[in-house]
Design an enzyme around this catalytic site. Structure first.
Site, PDB file in Angstrom:
ATOM      1  N   ASP A  98       0.862  -1.235  -0.136  1.00  8.86           N
ATOM      2  CA  ASP A  98      -0.072  -0.132   0.156  1.00  8.86           C
ATOM      3  C   ASP A  98       0.857   1.345  -0.074  1.00  8.86           C
ATOM      4  O   ASP A  98       1.649   1.338   0.903  1.00  8.86           O
ATOM      5  CB  ASP A  98      -0.928  -0.117   1.329  1.00  8.86           C
ATOM      6  CG  ASP A  98      -2.255   0.053   0.970  1.00  8.86           C
ATOM      7  OD1 ASP A  98      -2.494   1.397   0.552  1.00  8.86           O
ATOM      8  OD2 ASP A  98      -3.024  -0.382   1.331  1.00  8.86           O
ATOM      9  N   ASP A 198      -2.819   4.652  -2.249  1.00  4.15           N
ATOM     10  CA  ASP A 198      -4.069   5.042  -1.503  1.00  4.15           C
ATOM     11  C   ASP A 198      -4.457   6.596  -1.883  1.00  4.15           C
ATOM     12  O   ASP A 198      -3.383   7.398  -2.119  1.00  4.15           O
ATOM     13  CB  ASP A 198      -3.633   5.096   0.091  1.00  4.15           C
ATOM     14  CG  ASP A 198      -4.520   5.507   0.864  1.00  4.15           C
ATOM     15  OD1 ASP A 198      -5.381   4.668   1.101  1.00  4.15           O
ATOM     16  OD2 ASP A 198      -4.182   6.506   1.923  1.00  4.15           O
ATOM     17  N   GLU A 255      -6.320   4.161  -6.093  1.00  6.01           N
ATOM     18  CA  GLU A 255      -7.618   4.244  -5.190  1.00  6.01           C
ATOM     19  C   GLU A 255      -8.020   5.522  -5.611  1.00  6.01           C
ATOM     20  O   GLU A 255      -7.598   6.757  -5.177  1.00  6.01           O
ATOM     21  CB  GLU A 255      -7.452   4.323  -3.848  1.00  6.01           C
ATOM     22  CG  GLU A 255      -8.848   4.386  -3.240  1.00  6.01           C
ATOM     23  CD  GLU A 255      -8.866   4.874  -1.556  1.00  6.01           C
ATOM     24  OE1 GLU A 255      -9.758   4.426  -0.848  1.00  6.01           O
ATOM     25  OE2 GLU A 255      -7.765   5.491  -1.280  1.00  6.01           O
ATOM     26  N   HIS A 327     -11.133  -3.317   2.768  1.00  7.62           N
ATOM     27  CA  HIS A 327     -10.993  -3.104   4.058  1.00  7.62           C
ATOM     28  C   HIS A 327     -11.747  -1.686   4.707  1.00  7.62           C
ATOM     29  O   HIS A 327     -11.633  -1.369   5.668  1.00  7.62           O
ATOM     30  CB  HIS A 327      -9.507  -2.869   4.480  1.00  7.62           C
ATOM     31  CG  HIS A 327      -8.929  -1.542   3.913  1.00  7.62           C
ATOM     32  ND1 HIS A 327      -8.700  -1.539   2.386  1.00  7.62           N
ATOM     33  CD2 HIS A 327      -8.405  -0.474   4.564  1.00  7.62           C
ATOM     34  CE1 HIS A 327      -8.048  -0.301   2.325  1.00  7.62           C
ATOM     35  NE2 HIS A 327      -8.236   0.136   3.182  1.00  7.62           N
ATOM     36  N   ASP A 328     -12.333  -1.072   3.670  1.00  3.83           N
ATOM     37  CA  ASP A 328     -13.014   0.084   3.763  1.00  3.83           C
ATOM     38  C   ASP A 328     -14.636  -0.017   3.676  1.00  3.83           C
ATOM     39  O   ASP A 328     -15.422   0.847   3.948  1.00  3.83           O
ATOM     40  CB  ASP A 328     -12.677   1.429   3.012  1.00  3.83           C
ATOM     41  CG  ASP A 328     -11.323   1.759   3.326  1.00  3.83           C
ATOM     42  OD1 ASP A 328     -10.721   1.827   4.348  1.00  3.83           O
ATOM     43  OD2 ASP A 328     -10.562   2.276   2.175  1.00  3.83           O
TER      44      ASP A 328
HETATM   45  C1  GLC Z   1      -7.927   5.382   1.924  1.00  5.07           C
HETATM   46  C2  GLC Z   1      -7.863   3.978   2.791  1.00  5.07           C
HETATM   47  C3  GLC Z   1      -8.529   3.958   4.085  1.00  5.07           C
HETATM   48  C4  GLC Z   1      -7.757   5.188   4.941  1.00  5.07           C
HETATM   49  C5  GLC Z   1      -7.624   6.360   4.004  1.00  5.07           C
HETATM   50  C6  GLC Z   1      -6.708   7.405   4.415  1.00  5.07           C
HETATM   51  O1  GLC Z   1      -9.054   5.392   1.511  1.00  5.07           O
HETATM   52  O2  GLC Z   1      -8.364   2.759   2.108  1.00  5.07           O
HETATM   53  O3  GLC Z   1      -8.573   3.031   4.932  1.00  5.07           O
HETATM   54  O4  GLC Z   1      -8.363   5.486   6.043  1.00  5.07           O
HETATM   55  O5  GLC Z   1      -7.376   6.305   2.701  1.00  5.07           O
HETATM   56  O6  GLC Z   1      -5.553   6.974   4.485  1.00  5.07           O
END
Ligand code: GLC
Ligand code: CA
Length: 493
Positions: A98, A198, A255, A327-328
């Site tokens: 990540d 991310d 993402e 995971h979100d």
């Molecule tokens: C992304 C991650 C999430 C995190 C956020 C801030 O959306 O997937 O889990 O809280 O970024 O880093």
């Protein structure tokens, strides 16, 4: 379209805290993952994405990194991590990490230095502003609630898209970029095969920090507006790619929420900034506009239409990464299926759709056995900071405690973060100690071990799907073939 190794891969996402604990401290670790590599190989997995395993005070469970070069000791040592990469390689499994570079932790030495000395180089790695009055520099809302600005004791404000412990990094600072590129290349040299990137769209913003029209009763405007009003992300992402990924044969998945539509080609075209990016279109259907208290009921036709539309848009451009959960997100079996279909058949239908679509299929840990949401009886049973924030928000917006809890049970990120269910023994075989987050009590029925012995289980169905997708007779079709919708929506008259 060009053939690439990653286009033919099946990816599995690991949330390291909750996958497998090898030493009984209740937290998953690298040695735990190593123990399960044969299981993953058997499932037909080619690539593992490991959620942040870097040094971190864990305010946002690892997405607040205090040292990009060190692993968090709760997971083991850097040597254990390298051992994991080697052991995975032996099984033809690649590892991607990540990459969290929109922000770091306030405990990172850069921020620590910047707090002490406003004139040091590190101070230019962040966004600091001072104001004449005692007010925040502008009216932007952080993704985890409240203003994006927090104040230091010396009166300076600093900017954070997420929690106040996650200060944003200033991508308009050339020295910062160099530090980040150096770190990325260091990991690539260690043999990682790429990155899941991310919150990358958030690095762009108008750094004159104007006010935008408020979109909620708090007088603030959302991060979506911040992103949509900014431009120039392409230049930064290209610079990032040229100095890092492009030099290696790696896989990157962005993402990316709220990209401008015309940017798809630039992002994931043949020469795009990334290999691919996630298709979140189905997940956005249930999200509330201002928070979980406004979440919308799931509509199966809307789900199908979203999926078809995303596929059609990407068809001539590039490859999306297809996910059911991560995971979100809450568990797909609990979210994307009407009540009557929340059974093995329903779960297999979702699996078929996701794994055989055009694009790169991602399986989130536990999805392959049809894990479900966890029903918390009080807000105390959650760990996730976002869930606590959404609970408070729901109460402020007039929900009763029960209603606020129901919203969190449906939407909480902890639904997917509960320990992996390996067998029917204590703590689902995840740990011999006390798990850091309570196990879902349905583990006695839903677990890997019972599904191993049942040829019709969800797990064995997933195995069949990955095998089918990669069967030499069909791999070309499933990977490079065309997506043709069969049962389309009947247009409204
Ligand atoms: C992304 C991650 C999430 C995190 C956020 C801030 O959306 O997937 O889990 O809280 O970024 O880093
Ligand atoms: Ca452990």
């Amino acid at each position: 379209m060009k053939n690439n190794w990653w286009k033919e891969s099946v990816v599995y996402q690991i949330y390291p805290q909750s996958f497998m604990d090898s030493n009984g401290d209740g937290i998953g670790d690298f040695n735990g993952i190593i123990r399960k590599l044969d299981y993953l190989q058997n499932l037909g997995v080619d690539v593992l994405w490991i959620c942040p395993m870097y040094a971190s005070p864990l305010v946002d469970n690892g997405y607040d990194i205090s040292d990009y070069y060190k692993v968090n000791p709760i997971f083991g040592t850097n040597e254990d991590m390298e051992h994991l990469i080697e052991e995975a390689q032996k099984r033809n499994i690649k590892i991607i990490l990540d990459l969290v570079v929109n922000h770091c932790s306030d405990q990172h030495e850069w921020f620590q230095k910047a707090m002490k000395d406003p004139n040091c180089e590190e101070a230019s790695y962040f966004y600091f502003r001072t104001t004449e009055n005692d007010k925040e520099p502008n009216n932007w809302r952080s993704n985890f609630g409240g203003s994006v600005w927090s104040r230091l004791p010396d009166g300076r404000w600093y900017y954070h898209t997420f929690a106040k412990e996650q200060p944003d990094l200033n991508w308009y600072c050339p020295e910062l970029r160099d530090k980040i590129y150096e770190m990325i290349n260091w990991w690539l040299e260690k043999g990682v095969a790429g990155f899941r990137i991310d919150a990358i769209i958030n690095i762009q913003k108008d750094t004159t920090f104007p006010d935008y029209p408020a979109d909620g009763p708090d007088g603030l405007c959302s991060a979506d507006t911040v992103v949509s009003r900014a431009s120039g992300i392409g230049e930064i992402l290209e610079d990032l790619k040229v100095h890092t990924f492009q030099k290696y044969d790696v896989f990157t998945v962005g993402e990316v929420f709220n990209m401008k539509e015309e940017e798809l080609q630039e992002f994931i075209g043949e020469h795009g900034h990334f290999s691919t990016m996630f298709d979140f279109s189905q997940h956005l259907l249930t999200a509330g506009e201002h928070g979980w208290y406004e979440q919308r009921p799931f509509c199966f036709e809307a789900w199908r239409d979203a999926l078809f539309t995303a596929q059609e848009k990407a068809a001539s451009v590039g490859f999306l990464s297809n996910i059911i959960e991560n995971h979100d997100e809450p568990r797909g079996a609990s979210t994307f299926l009407p009540g009557y279909a929340q059974n093995d058949d329903g779960v297999k239908m979702l699996a078929t759709a996701s794994l055989l679509l055009r694009g790169v299929p991602f399986i989130y840990q536990g999805q392959e056995i049809g894990m479900r949401n966890f029903k918390a009886r009080s807000i105390e049973e959650f760990d996730d900071l976002n869930t606590k924030d959404q609970y408070e928000l729901a109460l402020r917006m007039g929900c009763t405690e029960q209603e606020a809890l129901t919203c969190c049970n449906r939407m909480s990120r902890d639904n997917a973060r509960r320990p992996m269910q390996w067998n029917a023994e204590d703590n689902a075989g995840f740990t011999t100690g006390t798990p850091w987050l309570k196990v879902n009590p349905d583990y006695t029925k839903i677990n890997v071990q019972v599904q191993e012995s049942d040829p019709d289980s969800v797990l064995n169905y997933y195995r069949k799907l990955t095998a089918l997708r990669k069967d030499p007779r069909y791999v070309q079709t499933f990977t490079y073939g065309r997506f043709v919708p069969v049962r389309e929506r009947i247009p409204e008259q």
